[in-house]
Design a protein around this motif. Structure first.
Motif, mmCIF file in Angstrom:
data_model
loop_
_atom_site.group_PDB
_atom_site.id
_atom_site.type_symbol
_atom_site.label_atom_id
_atom_site.label_comp_id
_atom_site.label_asym_id
_atom_site.label_seq_id
_atom_site.Cartn_x
_atom_site.Cartn_y
_atom_site.Cartn_z
ATOM 1 N N LYS A 1 34.779 39.951 32.118
ATOM 2 C CA LYS A 1 35.156 38.628 31.627
ATOM 3 C C LYS A 1 33.922 37.824 31.246
ATOM 4 C CE LYS A 1 39.670 38.905 32.208
ATOM 5 N NZ LYS A 1 40.655 38.710 31.131
ATOM 6 N N TYR B 1 36.114 41.612 27.944
ATOM 7 C CA TYR B 1 35.407 42.806 27.485
ATOM 8 C C TYR B 1 36.230 44.025 27.875
ATOM 9 C CZ TYR B 1 31.826 39.218 27.206
ATOM 10 O OH TYR B 1 31.146 38.055 26.933
ATOM 11 N N LEU C 1 35.159 47.294 29.632
ATOM 12 C CA LEU C 1 34.680 47.198 31.013
ATOM 13 C C LEU C 1 35.807 46.935 32.008
ATOM 14 C CD1 LEU C 1 31.508 45.020 30.258
ATOM 15 C CD2 LEU C 1 31.634 47.499 30.506
ATOM 16 N N PHE D 1 38.150 41.684 38.072
ATOM 17 C CA PHE D 1 37.270 41.580 36.907
ATOM 18 C C PHE D 1 36.026 40.749 37.213
ATOM 19 C CE2 PHE D 1 41.747 41.464 35.337
ATOM 20 C CZ PHE D 1 41.801 42.756 34.845
ATOM 21 N N VAL D 2 34.861 41.296 36.978
ATOM 22 C CA VAL D 2 33.625 40.519 37.008
ATOM 23 C C VAL D 2 32.884 40.752 35.685
ATOM 24 C CG1 VAL D 2 31.415 40.142 38.172
ATOM 25 C CG2 VAL D 2 33.491 40.457 39.519
ATOM 26 N N GLN D 3 32.404 41.980 35.485
ATOM 27 C CA GLN D 3 31.726 42.277 34.215
ATOM 28 C C GLN D 3 32.672 42.124 33.023
ATOM 29 O OE1 GLN D 3 30.094 46.257 34.504
ATOM 30 N NE2 GLN D 3 28.123 45.482 35.210
#
Lengths: 331, 331
Positions: free
Chosen positions: A192, A174, A177, A188-190
């Motif tokens: 992916k 994404y 984000l 990266f958390v949100q």
């Protein structure tokens, strides 16, 4: 040897051995109920699995007919650890040039890597279900490997000997984000989504001369809505998978079934196209001052395939459609 | 209710229900063989587990005697997903001041979070086995929660209702390796060791009035080599756990058994001490221009405990000793 996992009610599915041409399969329940089990017990399972693959090839097994893509999980449907690199440095160089970012220090010495969600990988034909199209929906065509247990402090050479399977994957990203998360330094958390895998996992011997120095030396065919998007070649990977693994294993033991990804396959030659939209947009920004190609929209389809010299698909194809999640109201 | 996992040959151990005073336990094999199973089937398992806990408290169960710490795994010995926040903003402020770093933008709006290795958590008395003392061995005392399944896009309020268990943990960190990884933007991989957990997981009701707005509102006792290191209070957590969960769930569904951490507990009042060495070193840098307290050395012991108003340990203690890994020569 070619392995896959049938979809069942259990999140780990059921291990099957698949014929070289992907037309037939045989269950492996007598050897290992799941691929995770086979990886946890490779020393005792692998010989029997190879024997079954050979007897399948020799027409000596009672097989079932070709499977439809939707009946197949990812080869390893979930993993206790999923570590995704960014090992094609050309991708980073283009991003830095397009967005006027400082280069990441020592990215040619230490492999870039983040830990992603391995709790529920997607199958090759599963929809990409997104929360919001405004998140900048992108794909990343990557090669990956699944390994046996590797002790902390192992060398790259040792890690190379413990690569059990090679896979093809789509690291859903994404892009709207990502920049905020990168700036925090926490990764990266949100940014992916769930990672999707081509149906077949190969033992490295299936690649023959195309498995070189921990790299899959073949072009990756990428299409968007049936149109050619690129066929970047795996050989330009700056680090081999064994070097990524040794980097991670420096301070942690690696369990059997851990999955490592290459990052989006990317070549310096622009004629090769690309394996993610953001890289094309970066080239457009560099050339025209602004991106022109939109990210994925509702109903858009991305596909990935790797074809060998005989014209056969090595991993089976990934083919995924984007749909927007409809959430229940009580959340 | 208090739950734990006995060490067995299986990496998930065996679920047990523990008496409030931690002196007795009873197996729960008739309800759920493992904590992951109980979490996967909370709707059908939890009532029976609560009933067993009550009959254990009432002296109606045939129990086994108190367990030694080394016979106990982490309450959830491994998790498909482990997401560790940094929710006590005072910690970040001190780091930025000491190292002259720019503040992380919007850290008071979006919780900082990285994904860590959940494939093999440590038990409360397990050694901290490190590759190299030069990595800057540190601990981080944190609270954590273990959740039920939470769909993508869920609200913080919904997430709060799906917090099943509260835990106490030690996020082992290698400070010499962190800054390079933060600068890449990809987050911590080499810089984090296996996470250790206190033996007991609590249902939130066990905390009574100390469970407020998704926060554990109690002091965390931290000792290094038996000497007081701090007792920072959980109430100063800037985000509640439910807000961290909703942040992560924005673009991914959360599976039952996912673990979330608070980040090192940190208070603005210097009299409270701290729950990690790097924070004390930061204070020393700010005050004296240079750090004075060394990181953990071979044989050093760190312990964590949370004591309720009646003087009882809520989670059992974490007590871990640092040892340097001795690798076999053929790696």
């Amino acid at each position: 040897m070619k392995l896959a996992s049938l979809k069942t009610d259990h999140p780990d599915g059921k291990l099957i051995v698949v014929s070289k041409d992907h037309t037939r399969y045989v269950e492996a329940i007598d050897i290992a109920p799941t691929l995770q089990f086979a990886l946890d017990n490779w020393a005792t399972c692998s010989e029997a699995l190879f024997a079954k693959y050979k007897s399948l090839s020799d027409g000596l097994e009672a097989t079932s007919a070709i499977f439809a893509g939707k009946a197949i999980f990812a080869p390893l449907p979930r993993s206790w650890q999923w570590l995704d690199g960014s090992l094609f440095l050309n991708h980073g160089h283009l991003m830095q040039q397009a967005f006027h970012l400082p280069p990441i220090e020592d990215a040619d010495i230490y492999p870039l890597v983040y830990q992603g969600a391995g709790d529920s990988f997607l199958g090759a034909k599963d929809d990409i279900v997104v929360a919001d199209l405004k998140h900048g929906i992108d794909f990343e065509g990557e090669f990956g490997v699944i390994v046996d247990a590797i002790p902390m402090g192992s060398s790259a050479e040792y890690a190379l000997s413990k690569i059990r399977l090679v896979v093809l994957l789509n690291d859903i990203s994404y892009r709207a984000l990502g920049p905020r998360e990168m700036k925090t330094g926490f990764g990266f958390v949100q940014a992916k989504g769930a990672t999707a895998f081509a149906p077949i996992a190969l033992t490295p011997d299936e690649l023959g001369e195309h498995w070189q120095n921990g790299r899959v030396c073949l072009p990756l065919q990428v299409k968007r809505n049936g149109q050619r998007f690129g066929e970047p070649h795996g050989q330009e990977m700056h680090f081999g998978f064994h070097e990524l693994i040794a980097h991670v294993a420096k301070t942690r033991p690696i369990k059997a079934g851990t999955v490592f990804g290459s990052g989006t396959v990317s070549n310096a030659d622009p004629a090769k196209g690309q394996a993610c939209i953001s890289e094309l947009r970066a080239k457009e920004m560099i050339e025209h001052g602004a991106p022109q190609t939109p990210f994925m929209q509702q109903g858009d389809v991305v596909s990935f395939n790797v074809i060998d010299a005989s014209g056969n698909s090595l991993f089976g194809a990934i083919e995924q459609r984007v749909t927007v999640s409809t959430l229940s109201e009580n959340l």
